[in-house]
Design an enzyme around this catalytic site. Structure first.
Site, PDB file in Angstrom:
ATOM      1  N   ASP A 111      21.172 -49.550  37.165  1.00 50.95           N
ATOM      2  CA  ASP A 111      19.723 -49.504  36.960  1.00 50.95           C
ATOM      3  C   ASP A 111      19.045 -49.991  38.252  1.00 50.95           C
ATOM      4  OD1 ASP A 111      20.226 -48.653  34.418  1.00 50.95           O
ATOM      5  OD2 ASP A 111      19.752 -50.554  33.438  1.00 50.95           O
ATOM      6  N   ARG A 166      23.818 -42.659  17.840  1.00 51.90           N
ATOM      7  CA  ARG A 166      23.542 -43.942  18.482  1.00 51.90           C
ATOM      8  C   ARG A 166      22.092 -43.964  18.914  1.00 51.90           C
ATOM      9  NH1 ARG A 166      25.657 -48.208  21.920  1.00 51.90           N
ATOM     10  NH2 ARG A 166      24.264 -48.385  23.715  1.00 51.90           N
ATOM     11  N   HIS A 209      25.916 -45.046  36.036  1.00 53.76           N
ATOM     12  CA  HIS A 209      24.838 -45.353  36.982  1.00 53.76           C
ATOM     13  C   HIS A 209      24.585 -46.855  36.987  1.00 53.76           C
ATOM     14  CE1 HIS A 209      22.842 -45.316  33.080  1.00 53.76           C
ATOM     15  NE2 HIS A 209      21.897 -46.072  33.609  1.00 53.76           N
ATOM     16  N   HIS A 240      27.252 -48.712  34.469  1.00 56.61           N
ATOM     17  CA  HIS A 240      27.475 -48.528  33.037  1.00 56.61           C
ATOM     18  C   HIS A 240      27.281 -47.061  32.666  1.00 56.61           C
ATOM     19  CE1 HIS A 240      23.255 -49.629  33.727  1.00 56.61           C
ATOM     20  NE2 HIS A 240      22.919 -48.969  32.631  1.00 56.61           N
TER      21      HIS A 240
HETATM   22  C1  GA4 Z   1      18.508 -45.029  35.468  1.00 49.81           C
HETATM   23  C2  GA4 Z   1      17.808 -46.225  34.797  1.00 49.81           C
HETATM   24  C3  GA4 Z   1      16.576 -45.812  33.974  1.00 49.81           C
HETATM   25  O1  GA4 Z   1      17.000 -45.181  32.759  1.00 49.81           O
HETATM   26  C4  GA4 Z   1      15.685 -44.818  34.769  1.00 49.81           C
HETATM   27  C5  GA4 Z   1      16.522 -43.575  35.046  1.00 49.81           C
HETATM   28  C6  GA4 Z   1      15.848 -42.404  35.749  1.00 49.81           C
HETATM   29  C7  GA4 Z   1      15.344 -41.332  34.746  1.00 49.81           C
HETATM   30  O2  GA4 Z   1      15.976 -41.127  33.721  1.00 49.81           O
HETATM   31  O3  GA4 Z   1      14.320 -40.719  35.057  1.00 49.81           O
HETATM   32  C8  GA4 Z   1      16.891 -41.835  36.752  1.00 49.81           C
HETATM   33  C9  GA4 Z   1      18.029 -42.911  36.802  1.00 49.81           C
HETATM   34  C10 GA4 Z   1      17.446 -44.126  36.104  1.00 49.81           C
HETATM   35  C11 GA4 Z   1      18.477 -43.222  38.244  1.00 49.81           C
HETATM   36  C12 GA4 Z   1      18.574 -41.956  39.170  1.00 49.81           C
HETATM   37  C13 GA4 Z   1      17.502 -40.908  38.840  1.00 49.81           C
HETATM   38  C14 GA4 Z   1      16.341 -41.583  38.138  1.00 49.81           C
HETATM   39  C15 GA4 Z   1      17.474 -40.461  36.435  1.00 49.81           C
HETATM   40  C16 GA4 Z   1      18.045 -40.051  37.752  1.00 49.81           C
HETATM   41  C17 GA4 Z   1      18.948 -39.093  37.894  1.00 49.81           C
HETATM   42  C18 GA4 Z   1      14.373 -44.562  34.039  1.00 49.81           C
HETATM   43  C19 GA4 Z   1      15.502 -45.313  36.165  1.00 49.81           C
HETATM   44  O4  GA4 Z   1      14.589 -46.013  36.589  1.00 49.81           O
HETATM   45  O5  GA4 Z   1      16.532 -44.882  36.961  1.00 49.81           O
END
Ligand code: GA4
Length: 332
Positions: free
Chosen positions: A209, A274, A207, A264
């Site tokens: 960020d 980890r 994904h 990443h």
């Molecule tokens: C990825 C980056 C951060 O960890 C996060 C994630 C969020 C979550 O875990 O709730 C998301 C992911 C993240 C992107 C797409 C959506 C939302 C899980 C998911 C499948 C907290 C964020 O802001 O986006």
């Protein structure tokens, strides 16, 4: 919650083992924050990789180690205690499920909202969590937010744009929509079978960020990989004394594509657990995410449709982890 076992493989995304250069120590830029040229090196790293490591960051080891040992204890609590802090929707304790659209990984985590830069002990209830956990957590979060702001100010400097706080003000703003995440990847013995078959087992799927910038620190366990522009995955050698910086989607838009948010993922480990702690620096909800005017050359047009952070955040939660979220906002 039904436990999800690794052999319910339809639920888990596996992926082909890294092809190409897997020995990345030489690839990933390392920036000494005390180097007078840091601003140029950081800008270059953001353009080429959207990812780099910083040393001489000034955060005392004690602050890091204290939070890490508290976090280890927290994930060591009985499952029923941890579950009381869940599910993560989106904040709280999460186990294997990531987001709400069916993504899963070999990970448990705590996802916490930041309010005016701090975590409130009211934001989630974790039984048996001492008051001092929150104190140490906020000490850490304050330090990493500072680092994020220094990095963003060096970026503005390196790009030669004014004012110098044009990016960092978004994180310093009391309404900044930032969050903090602690991920625990327990060792996963079952993955041997996958590894033998030349496949990796996913801890946290690929994904980007969505925020402006993320600051990640992990213990000495491997797993993090970044994708290079040509699509090759490279392993990031862990370094518990350093921080890794990740360019987020919002910074890609703010720089009109000069910087790329880096894809990443984390691979599960069969032997060691980890632990990673990540600060996600986000803008206030009402902030318009559009290319910085001071950066745009004459006649240059935005590559993206205009949106606020609130709109982007909302669409983020409506997409699967690996989706190309910015794609929706690209102008044709
Ligand atoms: C990825 C980056 C951060 O960890 C996060 C994630 C969020 C979550 O875990 O709730 C998301 C992911 C993240 C992107 C797409 C959506 C939302 C899980 C998911 C499948 C907290 C964020 O802001 O986006």
């Amino acid at each position: 919650y039904e436990p999800i076992l690794p052999n319910s493989s339809n639920l888990f995304r596996t992926c082909k083992s890294t092809s190409g250069n897997n020995n990345s120590s030489s690839v990933i830029p390392v920036i000494d924050m005390l180097d007078p040229n840091a601003k140029f090196l950081i800008t270059k790293a953001c353009e080429e990789f959207g990812f780099f490591k910083i040393i001489n960051h000034g955060v005392p080891d004690e602050t890091i180690i204290k939070l890490e040992s508290d976090a280890v204890q927290l994930f060591d609590l009985p499952q029923c205690d941890k579950d009381k802090a869940g599910p993560a929707s989106p904040y709280g304790y999460g186990n294997k499920r990531i987001g709400s659209l069916g993504d899963v990984g070999w990970v448990e985590y705590l996802l916490l909202p930041l309010n005016d830069g701090l975590v409130s002990d009211k934001s989630v209830t974790i039984p048996q969590t001492p008051h001092l956990f929150w104190y140490g957590l906020n000490k850490y979060v304050t330090s990493v937010r500072n680092i994020a702001c220094v990095v963003l100010e060096k970026i503005a400097d390196g790009l030669n744009i004014e004012p110098k706080n044009v990016l960092s003000r978004m994180l310093k703003n009391e309404k900044s929509d930032s969050c903090f995440r602690i991920n625990h990847y327990p060792p996963c013995t079952e993955i041997e079978a996958y590894l033998k078959g030349g496949r990796n087992f996913i801890g946290f799927g690929e994904h980007t960020d969505p925020q402006v910038i993320s600051i990640i620190r992990s213990n000495n366990t491997t797993g993090l990989q970044i994708s290079l522009k040509d699509g090759t995955w490279v392993s990031v050698p862990p370094d518990e004394h350093s921080f890794f910086i990740i360019v987020g989607d919002s910074l890609q838009v703010l720089t009109n594509g000069r910087f790329k948010s880096v894809k990443h993922r984390v691979l599960a480990n069969s032997v060691k657990s980890r632990l990673s702690m990540i600060y996600f620096g986000g803008p206030p909800l009402n902030e318009k995410i559009l290319p910085l005017s001071s950066l745009m050359e004459e006649g240059e047009e935005s590559l993206y449709k205009e949106f606020t952070w609130q709109e982007y955040k909302k669409s983020t939660y409506m997409t699967k982890l690996s989706a190309d979220r910015l794609g929706l906002y690209k102008k044709n």
